[in-house]
Design a protein around this motif. Structure first.
Motif, PDB file in Angstrom:
ATOM      1  N   ILE A 171       0.626  -1.091   0.070  1.00 20.88           N
ATOM      2  CA  ILE A 171       0.016  -0.026   0.027  1.00 20.88           C
ATOM      3  C   ILE A 171       0.868   1.139   0.231  1.00 20.88           C
ATOM      4  CG2 ILE A 171      -1.350   1.591   0.993  1.00 20.88           C
ATOM      5  CD1 ILE A 171      -3.008  -1.916   2.447  1.00 20.88           C
ATOM      6  N   GLY A 172       0.612   1.540  -0.953  1.00 21.02           N
ATOM      7  CA  GLY A 172       1.038   3.196  -0.681  1.00 21.02           C
ATOM      8  C   GLY A 172       2.505   3.297  -1.364  1.00 21.02           C
ATOM      9  N   GLU A 173       2.836   1.851  -2.405  1.00 18.59           N
ATOM     10  CA  GLU A 173       4.429   1.995  -2.766  1.00 18.59           C
ATOM     11  C   GLU A 173       4.449   0.929  -3.586  1.00 18.59           C
ATOM     12  OE1 GLU A 173       7.080   0.147   0.436  1.00 18.59           O
ATOM     13  OE2 GLU A 173       6.299   0.995   1.875  1.00 18.59           O
ATOM     14  N   PRO A 174       5.025   2.144  -4.751  1.00 15.33           N
ATOM     15  CA  PRO A 174       4.447   1.433  -6.362  1.00 15.33           C
ATOM     16  C   PRO A 174       6.424   0.700  -6.809  1.00 15.33           C
ATOM     17  CG  PRO A 174       4.134   4.430  -6.487  1.00 15.33           C
ATOM     18  CD  PRO A 174       4.568   3.516  -5.374  1.00 15.33           C
ATOM     19  N   GLU A 175       5.665  -0.100  -7.298  1.00 10.88           N
ATOM     20  CA  GLU A 175       6.485  -1.788  -7.763  1.00 10.88           C
ATOM     21  C   GLU A 175       7.186  -1.948  -8.672  1.00 10.88           C
ATOM     22  OE1 GLU A 175       9.285  -3.227  -6.518  1.00 10.88           O
ATOM     23  OE2 GLU A 175       8.568  -3.360  -4.725  1.00 10.88           O
ATOM     24  N   TRP A 176       8.580  -1.753  -9.065  1.00  8.73           N
ATOM     25  CA  TRP A 176       8.422  -1.878 -11.114  1.00  8.73           C
ATOM     26  C   TRP A 176       9.321  -3.631 -11.149  1.00  8.73           C
ATOM     27  CZ3 TRP A 176       7.611   1.137 -14.895  1.00  8.73           C
ATOM     28  CH2 TRP A 176       6.623   2.587 -14.473  1.00  8.73           C
ATOM     29  N   ARG A 177       9.324  -3.789  -9.586  1.00  6.87           N
ATOM     30  CA  ARG A 177      10.535  -4.719 -10.092  1.00  6.87           C
ATOM     31  C   ARG A 177       9.337  -6.532  -9.480  1.00  6.87           C
ATOM     32  NH1 ARG A 177      14.199  -4.040  -4.970  1.00  6.87           N
ATOM     33  NH2 ARG A 177      12.079  -2.735  -4.652  1.00  6.87           N
ATOM     34  N   ALA A 178       9.990  -7.050  -9.677  1.00  5.75           N
ATOM     35  CA  ALA A 178       9.706  -8.853  -9.608  1.00  5.75           C
ATOM     36  C   ALA A 178      10.496  -9.314  -9.585  1.00  5.75           C
ATOM     37  CB  ALA A 178       8.214  -9.189 -11.013  1.00  5.75           C
ATOM     38  N   LEU A 179       9.665 -10.730  -9.570  1.00  6.04           N
ATOM     39  CA  LEU A 179      10.705 -11.967  -9.432  1.00  6.04           C
ATOM     40  C   LEU A 179      10.630 -13.604 -10.004  1.00  6.04           C
ATOM     41  CD1 LEU A 179      10.656 -12.652  -5.086  1.00  6.04           C
ATOM     42  CD2 LEU A 179      12.746 -12.078  -6.686  1.00  6.04           C
ATOM     43  N   THR A 180      11.399 -13.817 -10.825  1.00 10.44           N
ATOM     44  CA  THR A 180      11.419 -14.433 -11.871  1.00 10.44           C
ATOM     45  C   THR A 180      11.094 -16.297 -11.468  1.00 10.44           C
ATOM     46  OG1 THR A 180      13.725 -15.390 -12.514  1.00 10.44           O
ATOM     47  CG2 THR A 180      12.846 -13.094 -14.004  1.00 10.44           C
ATOM     48  N   GLN A 181      10.975 -16.812 -12.076  1.00  8.67           N
ATOM     49  CA  GLN A 181      10.633 -18.175 -11.378  1.00  8.67           C
ATOM     50  C   GLN A 181      11.873 -18.691 -11.045  1.00  8.67           C
ATOM     51  OE1 GLN A 181       8.657 -19.966 -15.343  1.00  8.67           O
ATOM     52  NE2 GLN A 181       6.159 -20.227 -14.113  1.00  8.67           N
ATOM     53  N   ASP A 182      13.103 -18.156 -11.116  1.00 11.26           N
ATOM     54  CA  ASP A 182      13.948 -18.763 -10.973  1.00 11.26           C
ATOM     55  C   ASP A 182      14.938 -18.378  -9.964  1.00 11.26           C
ATOM     56  OD1 ASP A 182      15.092 -16.681 -12.328  1.00 11.26           O
ATOM     57  OD2 ASP A 182      16.529 -17.837 -13.745  1.00 11.26           O
ATOM     58  N   GLY A 183      14.620 -16.791  -9.263  1.00 13.64           N
ATOM     59  CA  GLY A 183      14.460 -16.109  -7.734  1.00 13.64           C
ATOM     60  C   GLY A 183      15.082 -14.760  -7.997  1.00 13.64           C
ATOM     61  N   ALA A 184      15.467 -14.544  -9.525  1.00 13.89           N
ATOM     62  CA  ALA A 184      16.250 -13.533 -10.347  1.00 13.89           C
ATOM     63  C   ALA A 184      15.179 -12.336 -10.007  1.00 13.89           C
ATOM     64  CB  ALA A 184      16.473 -13.288 -11.679  1.00 13.89           C
ATOM     65  N   VAL A 185      15.682 -11.078  -9.993  1.00  9.04           N
ATOM     66  CA  VAL A 185      14.807  -9.501  -9.599  1.00  9.04           C
ATOM     67  C   VAL A 185      15.154  -8.952 -11.438  1.00  9.04           C
ATOM     68  CG1 VAL A 185      14.651  -7.335  -9.036  1.00  9.04           C
ATOM     69  CG2 VAL A 185      15.752  -8.973  -7.362  1.00  9.04           C
ATOM     70  N   LYS A 186      13.566  -8.717 -11.666  1.00  9.00           N
ATOM     71  CA  LYS A 186      13.956  -8.104 -13.439  1.00  9.00           C
ATOM     72  C   LYS A 186      12.677  -7.250 -12.908  1.00  9.00           C
ATOM     73  CE  LYS A 186      10.836  -9.560 -17.056  1.00  9.00           C
ATOM     74  NZ  LYS A 186      11.979  -9.351 -18.422  1.00  9.00           N
ATOM     75  N   GLU A 187      13.073  -5.982 -14.117  1.00 13.44           N
ATOM     76  CA  GLU A 187      12.659  -5.030 -13.843  1.00 13.44           C
ATOM     77  C   GLU A 187      11.271  -4.224 -15.126  1.00 13.44           C
ATOM     78  OE1 GLU A 187      13.848  -0.316 -15.258  1.00 13.44           O
ATOM     79  OE2 GLU A 187      14.977  -1.343 -13.868  1.00 13.44           O
ATOM     80  N   MET A 188       9.667  -4.410 -14.594  1.00 13.89           N
ATOM     81  CA  MET A 188       9.069  -4.730 -15.551  1.00 13.89           C
ATOM     82  C   MET A 188       8.474  -2.768 -16.315  1.00 13.89           C
ATOM     83  SD  MET A 188       8.142  -7.798 -14.039  1.00 13.89           S
ATOM     84  CE  MET A 188       6.236  -7.460 -15.731  1.00 13.89           C
ATOM     85  N   PRO A 189       8.461  -3.214 -17.136  1.00 15.71           N
ATOM     86  CA  PRO A 189       7.838  -2.287 -18.535  1.00 15.71           C
ATOM     87  C   PRO A 189       6.307  -1.285 -17.764  1.00 15.71           C
ATOM     88  CG  PRO A 189       6.512  -4.158 -19.219  1.00 15.71           C
ATOM     89  CD  PRO A 189       7.512  -4.527 -18.054  1.00 15.71           C
ATOM     90  N   LEU A 190       5.932  -1.956 -16.199  1.00 16.42           N
ATOM     91  CA  LEU A 190       5.261  -1.790 -15.642  1.00 16.42           C
ATOM     92  C   LEU A 190       5.158  -1.216 -13.756  1.00 16.42           C
ATOM     93  CD1 LEU A 190       2.680  -4.447 -14.456  1.00 16.42           C
ATOM     94  CD2 LEU A 190       2.936  -3.984 -16.606  1.00 16.42           C
ATOM     95  N   ALA A 191       4.477  -0.148 -13.623  1.00 17.28           N
ATOM     96  CA  ALA A 191       4.614  -0.253 -11.823  1.00 17.28           C
ATOM     97  C   ALA A 191       3.156  -0.911 -10.832  1.00 17.28           C
ATOM     98  CB  ALA A 191       4.864   1.112 -10.952  1.00 17.28           C
ATOM     99  N   ILE A 192       3.329  -1.384 -10.348  1.00 11.46           N
ATOM    100  CA  ILE A 192       1.962  -1.676  -9.684  1.00 11.46           C
ATOM    101  C   ILE A 192       1.795  -1.231  -8.016  1.00 11.46           C
ATOM    102  CG2 ILE A 192       0.170  -3.151  -9.052  1.00 11.46           C
ATOM    103  CD1 ILE A 192       1.115  -4.729 -10.864  1.00 11.46           C
ATOM    104  N   GLU A 193       0.911  -0.260  -7.701  1.00  9.51           N
ATOM    105  CA  GLU A 193       1.374   0.324  -6.717  1.00  9.51           C
ATOM    106  C   GLU A 193      -0.574  -0.693  -5.639  1.00  9.51           C
ATOM    107  OE1 GLU A 193       0.216   4.424  -3.960  1.00  9.51           O
ATOM    108  OE2 GLU A 193       1.154   3.956  -5.976  1.00  9.51           O
ATOM    109  N   LEU A 194      -0.109  -0.946  -4.861  1.00  4.53           N
ATOM    110  CA  LEU A 194      -1.546  -1.301  -3.824  1.00  4.53           C
ATOM    111  C   LEU A 194      -2.390  -0.469  -3.139  1.00  4.53           C
ATOM    112  CD1 LEU A 194      -3.312  -3.586  -3.193  1.00  4.53           C
ATOM    113  CD2 LEU A 194      -1.769  -4.309  -0.837  1.00  4.53           C
ATOM    114  N   LYS A 195      -3.555  -0.024  -3.602  1.00  8.60           N
ATOM    115  CA  LYS A 195      -5.077   1.467  -2.740  1.00  8.60           C
ATOM    116  C   LYS A 195      -5.047   0.063  -1.779  1.00  8.60           C
ATOM    117  CE  LYS A 195      -3.389   4.198  -5.281  1.00  8.60           C
ATOM    118  NZ  LYS A 195      -3.836   5.384  -5.416  1.00  8.60           N
ATOM    119  N   ARG A 196      -5.842  -1.149  -2.016  1.00 13.37           N
ATOM    120  CA  ARG A 196      -6.201  -1.703  -0.758  1.00 13.37           C
ATOM    121  C   ARG A 196      -6.958  -3.134  -1.427  1.00 13.37           C
ATOM    122  NH1 ARG A 196     -12.574  -2.222  -0.267  1.00 13.37           N
ATOM    123  NH2 ARG A 196     -12.484  -1.868  -2.152  1.00 13.37           N
ATOM    124  N   PHE A 197      -6.906  -4.126  -0.251  1.00 11.39           N
ATOM    125  CA  PHE A 197      -6.737  -5.380   0.106  1.00 11.39           C
ATOM    126  C   PHE A 197      -7.885  -5.870   0.227  1.00 11.39           C
ATOM    127  CE2 PHE A 197      -6.228  -9.611   1.937  1.00 11.39           C
ATOM    128  CZ  PHE A 197      -6.348 -10.364   0.703  1.00 11.39           C
TER     129      PHE A 197
END
Length: 293
Positions: A171-197
């Motif tokens: 919540i309140g933190e846009p995230e550009w990074r994701a984890l691949t299936q082998d655990g590597a960090v990947k920068e994504m072409p989009l950012a996602i911010e959680l507004k509400r769970f």
């Protein structure tokens, strides 16, 4: 055996030989390294594969084995092996880094059998195209066979380009990074911010439904607010966003949401093949119904 015309015996022996060859490859070089076939390599492979099928078709009158591929005694044994391997895949747990039966999409015998079926389909389609009689007789056949060929080849080659990552949003933190299936960090072409769970629970407190209200920012300038539910993903710029998990200790008060992002650029071609098969089935039903009438 091996006297013309070849029968089911030769068909099952050839299929068994492919499975044996696949096992030898699995033992010697390991599973199929699909990452080596990522675009544009899979495009070149597809072009080469189509050229090979055309060559086999042209040589069918000189080499009996290629002519035999257009018969049901070649197709049925290949389908039996394919169905058996597919059933095994359905009965075993599939893992990305699994071995042998636990990673069938990279298991050489499985791959070789489906390549063999695609070759048979390709030669049969070319043979039918050169012996067209009437659209009523040929349209359903071509739609079914072309659709199956398209679905098999694009699903196989597209496997190299499919990306599946997990993103932990807060919540309140846009995230550009994701984890691949082998655990590597990947920068994504989009950012996602959680507004509400969002979580709905049963009377005993167990989760009935959980979802995430998110804001998506893309490098192409899109700003989207939407809700991602467990069975209702959202698609943007070729990425499908799925609800995957949350902080189970916090439950409905979770301030993070785990999303799965999947990109499969070849999937529309796979769907096109499936729709062609459905259209072929409809044509067969309609034409058959008219004949009975």
């Amino acid at each position: 055996m091996w006297t013309k015309p070849w029968t089911f015996k030769e068909g099952f022996l050839i299929g068994g030989g492919l499975i044996f060859a696949g096992l030898m490859l699995e033992l010697s070089v390991g599973p199929v390294a699909w990452e080596a076939f990522a675009w544009p390599a899979n495009g070149f492979v597809l072009a080469g594969f189509l050229a090979i099928i055309a060559l086999l078709f042209l040589l069918r009158k000189k080499i009996y084995a290629f002519q035999w591929m257009t018969t049901y005694t070649a197709a049925i044994p290949a389908m039996v092996y394919a169905v058996a391997l597919t059933i095994i895949m359905g009965l075993t747990r599939q893992q990305v880094n699994g071995t042998w039966l636990n990673n069938m999409l990279s298991f050489w015998p499985f791959v070789l059998i489906y390549v063999y079926i695609a070759v048979i389909l390709g030669v049969v389609i070319l043979r039918r195209l050169t012996h067209l009689h009437s659209w009523k007789r040929d349209v359903s056949f071509l739609l079914n066979h072309l659709g199956l060929f398209l679905a098999i080849t694009t699903a196989t080659l597209g496997n190299a380009d499919m990306q599946r990552v997990k993103m932990i949003t807060a919540i309140g933190e846009p995230e550009w990074r994701a984890l691949t299936q082998d655990g590597a960090v990947k920068e994504m072409p989009l950012a996602i911010e959680l507004k509400r769970f969002i979580m709905d629970t049963y009377d005993d407190g167990s989760p009935k439904r959980f979802a995430s209200e998110i804001q998506i920012l893309t490098k192409t300038g899109k700003n989207i607010e939407t809700i991602v539910d467990v069975n209702k993903p959202y698609e943007v710029d070729g990425w499908k966003i799925y609800q995957y998990g949350y902080d189970t200790q916090m439950g409905s008060q979770s301030r993070i949401s785990i999303l799965e992002l999947v990109r499969d650029p070849w999937l529309p071609l796979v769907y096109a093949g499936i729709y062609m098969m459905l259209a072929g089935a409809v044509c067969m039903f309609v034409i058959g119904g008219r004949k009975r009438a």
